[in-house]
Design an enzyme around this catalytic site. Structure first.
Site, PDB file in Angstrom:
ATOM      1  CB  CYS A  14       4.942  -1.068  -3.969  1.00 51.33           C
ATOM      2  SG  CYS A  14       4.085  -1.496  -2.437  1.00 51.33           S
ATOM      3  CD  GLN A  15       6.473  -4.494  -0.016  1.00 49.42           C
ATOM      4  OE1 GLN A  15       6.597  -4.650  -1.215  1.00 49.42           O
ATOM      5  NE2 GLN A  15       5.625  -5.197   0.713  1.00 49.42           N
TER       6      GLN A  15
END
Length: 353
Positions: free
Chosen positions: A87-88
């Protein structure tokens, strides 16, 4: 034997979503990850992945043909792509802005979600499943969702976004995730089939009660499962941990909770500080990188053992993990709970038949 429906897995990690696919009757043709320990974990579980081609590598540097070649070799009647990009990269929303649909996913600087879409649009599966954190639906990330849907719509896919809580699919854990599910067929229903609910609603719904942490990890309390990592005695907050009742956190030791001679101030710590499981309730989310006094802790005032954390993620008993204790914790915490993934893949599978 030619598979009816098979899967290509991206960002496979320790194999949570891959196992889910097998459980849903969709064998996994290939799995891939950049992390060497994850690859070792997949290969160590040869009873599950014996017919799966396992690739270690950075998806940025892997040609889509690697996956289409596997599909061509096995010749399933239909196939899907499954996975959830880390998700970063979603903070890099700017990569998604532009009028040329393909430009965003071909930008070499772009995030791994772009690589997922690149593989999907290159090898054209019959359906796909993309998993990620619930915050992807936050208004600040709207551009990401909109561009994702635009790209796959142009490629011929109908999509549904499913907001899911693992509790509702037999996972003994409160864990919210989203799934973007796409098909070239037609969705037969509005959402995946839920199997569990709050105990006070079971008579009304006909579903089973949520699975508790006590039920999930029963059998792992013996000395043969002991780990040095689990020991908290003698640590900075061991005495305070012992005072926290099962099912509560540090706030139980504050004036807010009426605790005499308060040890902490409410809402001044992270919510999972000294967070302790209750055997009669589901677990909280298993973390990938917990701090030294971040829970959930066992109600016996120790850290969870590897097979306990794995059971809460609904990995099968005896599943092998490779790497350091820190690496194993990360692999388990990052995994899609197997039973949750199974429900999502069954939902997708139904749309292909």
């Amino acid at each position: 034997m030619k598979e009816e429906i098979a899967a290509v897995s991206l960002f496979s990690g320790a194999g949570g979503l891959d196992i889910a696919s097998f459980m849903a009757g969709v064998p996994v043709l290939s799995s891939t990850d950049i992390d060497a320990d994850c690859i070792r974990t997949l290969k160590a579980n040869e009873d599950i992945f014996e017919n799966t081609e396992i690739f270690e590598g950075n998806l940025h540097e892997m040609e889509s043909s690697i996956f289409s070649d596997v599909v061509r070799k096995r010749k399933p009647k239909k196939f899907i792509v499954i996975g959830g990009a880390p998700c970063q990269p979603f903070s890099k929303a700017g990569y998604w802005v532009g009028h040329e649909t393909r430009r965003g996913i071909n930008d070499p600087r772009a995030s791994l979600v772009n690589e997922y879409l690149r593989v999907v649009t290159d090898i054209r599966p019959d359906g796909f499943l993309f998993e990620n954190v619930e915050s992807l639906l936050h208004p600040t990330n709207k551009v990401i969702i909109d561009r994702f849907k635009e790209i796959v719509a142009e490629a011929g896919y109908d999509t549904q976004i499913v907001r899911a809580n693992a509790l509702e699919y037999g996972v003994p854990q409160k864990r919210k995730r989203i799934f973007i599910i796409g098909t070239k067929g037609q969705f037969k229903r509005k959402e995946p089939v839920k199997t569990h609910c709050a105990p006070d609603r079971c008579s009304e719904t006909g579903l089973q009660p949520y699975v508790t942490a006590g039920e999930a990890i029963a059998g792992f309390e013996g000395e043969e499962f002991f780990e040095d990592y689990e020991v908290t005695k003698g640590g900075t907050y061991y005495e305070e941990l012992c005072e926290v009742p099962p099912g509560q956190n540090y706030k139980a030791l504050t004036a807010w909770a009426g605790y005499p001679n308060p040890k902490f101030v409410a809402d001044k710590r992270f919510w999972n500080f000294l967070l302790k499981l209750s055997p009669s309730e589901p677990s909280w989310t298993i973390c990938a990188q917990p701090g030294p006094w971040v829970g959930p802790f066992h109600w016996e005032n120790r850290r969870l053992r590897v097979p306990e954390a794995a059971a809460i993620q609904t990995f099968s008993k005896g599943y092998k993990f490779c790497g350091s204790r820190r690496s194993v914790q990360k692999q388990i915490g990052n995994a899609v709970p197997c039973l949750m993934g199974k429900a999502m893949i069954e939902f997708l599978k139904e749309s292909l038949e």
